[in-house]
Design a protein around this motif. Structure first.
Motif, PDB file in Angstrom:
ATOM      1  N   CYS A 107      62.011  55.751  39.968  1.00 20.74           N
ATOM      2  CA  CYS A 107      62.897  54.535  39.901  1.00 20.74           C
ATOM      3  C   CYS A 107      62.991  53.910  38.617  1.00 20.74           C
ATOM      4  N   ALA A 108      61.686  54.146  37.754  1.00 19.29           N
ATOM      5  CA  ALA A 108      61.801  53.522  36.305  1.00 19.29           C
ATOM      6  C   ALA A 108      62.848  54.511  35.589  1.00 19.29           C
ATOM      7  N   VAL A 109      62.538  55.523  35.829  1.00 20.48           N
ATOM      8  CA  VAL A 109      63.517  56.352  34.790  1.00 20.48           C
ATOM      9  C   VAL A 109      65.037  56.237  35.279  1.00 20.48           C
ATOM     10  N   PHE A 110      65.403  56.273  36.300  1.00 20.59           N
ATOM     11  CA  PHE A 110      66.659  56.133  36.882  1.00 20.59           C
ATOM     12  C   PHE A 110      67.143  54.659  36.430  1.00 20.59           C
ATOM     13  N   ASP A 111      66.573  53.780  36.628  1.00 23.13           N
ATOM     14  CA  ASP A 111      66.793  52.071  36.127  1.00 23.13           C
ATOM     15  C   ASP A 111      67.210  52.268  34.599  1.00 23.13           C
ATOM     16  N   PHE A 112      66.373  52.926  33.772  1.00 27.04           N
ATOM     17  CA  PHE A 112      66.289  52.999  32.405  1.00 27.04           C
ATOM     18  C   PHE A 112      67.579  53.831  32.184  1.00 27.04           C
ATOM     19  N   HIS A 113      67.835  54.755  32.837  1.00 26.75           N
ATOM     20  CA  HIS A 113      69.119  55.493  32.464  1.00 26.75           C
ATOM     21  C   HIS A 113      70.437  54.851  32.612  1.00 26.75           C
ATOM     22  N   ASN A 114      70.365  54.084  33.998  1.00 31.11           N
ATOM     23  CA  ASN A 114      71.676  53.289  34.381  1.00 31.11           C
ATOM     24  C   ASN A 114      71.866  52.233  33.545  1.00 31.11           C
ATOM     25  N   ALA A 115      70.838  51.534  33.115  1.00 33.15           N
ATOM     26  CA  ALA A 115      70.915  50.414  32.097  1.00 33.15           C
ATOM     27  C   ALA A 115      71.439  50.760  30.804  1.00 33.15           C
ATOM     28  N   ASN A 116      71.100  52.202  30.274  1.00 34.26           N
ATOM     29  CA  ASN A 116      71.522  52.436  28.920  1.00 34.26           C
ATOM     30  C   ASN A 116      72.566  53.426  29.023  1.00 34.26           C
ATOM     31  N   LYS A 117      73.219  53.698  30.226  1.00 35.46           N
ATOM     32  CA  LYS A 117      74.601  54.378  30.457  1.00 35.46           C
ATOM     33  C   LYS A 117      74.265  55.722  29.869  1.00 35.46           C
ATOM     34  N   THR A 118      72.982  56.374  30.479  1.00 38.25           N
ATOM     35  CA  THR A 118      72.544  57.811  30.137  1.00 38.25           C
ATOM     36  C   THR A 118      72.712  58.393  31.480  1.00 38.25           C
ATOM     37  N   PRO A 119      73.153  59.634  31.187  1.00 38.22           N
ATOM     38  CA  PRO A 119      73.417  60.710  32.543  1.00 38.22           C
ATOM     39  C   PRO A 119      72.226  60.745  33.147  1.00 38.22           C
ATOM     40  N   ASN A 120      72.236  60.889  34.359  1.00 38.09           N
ATOM     41  CA  ASN A 120      71.021  61.303  35.439  1.00 38.09           C
ATOM     42  C   ASN A 120      71.065  62.759  35.756  1.00 38.09           C
ATOM     43  N   LEU A 121      69.772  63.240  35.686  1.00 42.65           N
ATOM     44  CA  LEU A 121      69.944  64.834  36.170  1.00 42.65           C
ATOM     45  C   LEU A 121      70.520  65.589  35.546  1.00 42.65           C
TER      46      LEU A 121
END
Length: 300
Positions: free
Chosen positions: A156-170
């Protein structure tokens, strides 16, 4: 009359000369042979028992050496990942910044590696043998559940960080391996709960799940180690660019590489404990006896 007395005297002489079956002079050599043979057999049995005892004691001592090494390596992994993110990565937060991302490596290493590995080797501890298996099964399930919860929070921490900084996931190989390990871990825990803790599950299902459960346990640990190593390397590549590039091996890079080595060493020790058949918990239920559901087990 004289002839009768003569015959009686002759019979007495014959009885004195002819040895009987109960005569000590005849049975004494056989008795010595039997006693010697029994004594040698008893000595051989005692020697065999002594050798088995020494072998067993050496095996137990070897196990505890590996187990203490496992505990020390696990503690070292947790300390290193915490120091890395608290000192060089400037601490923790839950605000979508890089400080939130710092929770990810700490929780994944602590949960998916250290707690998971220690929960996996719990049944191998000789102190648990011959005791009621129920408390140790419950402790195993609780440790695994805690490891699963920590890994989910880390995701959850890494997904939240990616979403907040507009970084693609996975998008990276590290993320694919990590998601696969976490998903298999969740499936493993649910299957273990349904197959080994619920009294309503049939015996044939438990027999079917047991080898799968053991194989998946080792596979998940290997995937977790691969995910953590690739994640450490990926993080060092991202953060160590200027003024201290990763290729110059600054102190942070040295700590990160050391953390990877500790994780590999921890995993190898855990796999060694799990693969050694001498350290496997003896089956307290005789062959041919149906498995008793864990919630109905009595003191073994």
């Amino acid at each position: 009359m004289s002839s009768l007395r003569h015959d009686d005297s002759m019979m007495q002489q014959l009885q004195q000369v002819t040895p009987s079956c109960s005569s000590p002079s005849v049975l004494l050599p056989l008795t010595h042979l039997r006693a010697a043979r029994c004594g040698s057999e008893s000595a051989q049995k005692q020697e065999v028992r002594g050798n088995k005892y020494l072998f067993r004691m050496r095996s137990i001592v070897s196990f505890y050496i590996c187990y203490m090494l496992c505990l020390c390596l696990g503690l070292a992994c947790v300390v290193c990942v915490c120091v890395w993110n608290a000192h060089w990565r400037h601490g923790f937060a839950w605000n979508g910044s890089t400080l939130e991302f710092n929770w990810h490596p700490v929780l994944m290493v602590t949960g998916l590696i250290v707690l998971y590995g220690n929960g996996a080797v719990l049944y191998r501890v000789p102190l648990t043998w011959g005791q009621n298996k129920l408390p140790w099964k419950l402790l195993h399930a609780v440790l695994m559940l805690l490891a699963l919860v920590l890994s989910i929070i880390g995701l959850c921490a890494v997904f939240d960080f990616h979403n907040a900084n507009k970084t693609p996931n996975l998008y990276s190989l590290h993320s694919w391996i990590g998601i696969a390990a976490s998903a298999l871990f969740a499936l493993q825990w649910v299957m273990g709960m349904a197959g080994f803790l619920l009294p309503c599950s049939p015996t044939w299902l438990r027999k079917l799940l047991k080898p799968i459960h053991v194989w998946m346990g080792g596979s998940i640990l290997i995937l977790s180690i691969a995910a953590c190593i690739s994640g450490i390397n990926e993080k060092l590549f991202f953060v160590l660019t200027k003024p201290q590039p990763y290729s110059k091996l600054p102190a942070e890079a040295l700590l990160g590489n050391s953390l990877g080595v500790l994780i590999v060493a921890f995993g190898l020790v855990v796999l060694k404990i799990l693969s050694n058949h001498e350290w496997k918990r003896p089956d307290s239920v005789p062959d041919g006896v149906d498995y008793t559901p864990v919630l109905q087990e009595e003191c073994e």
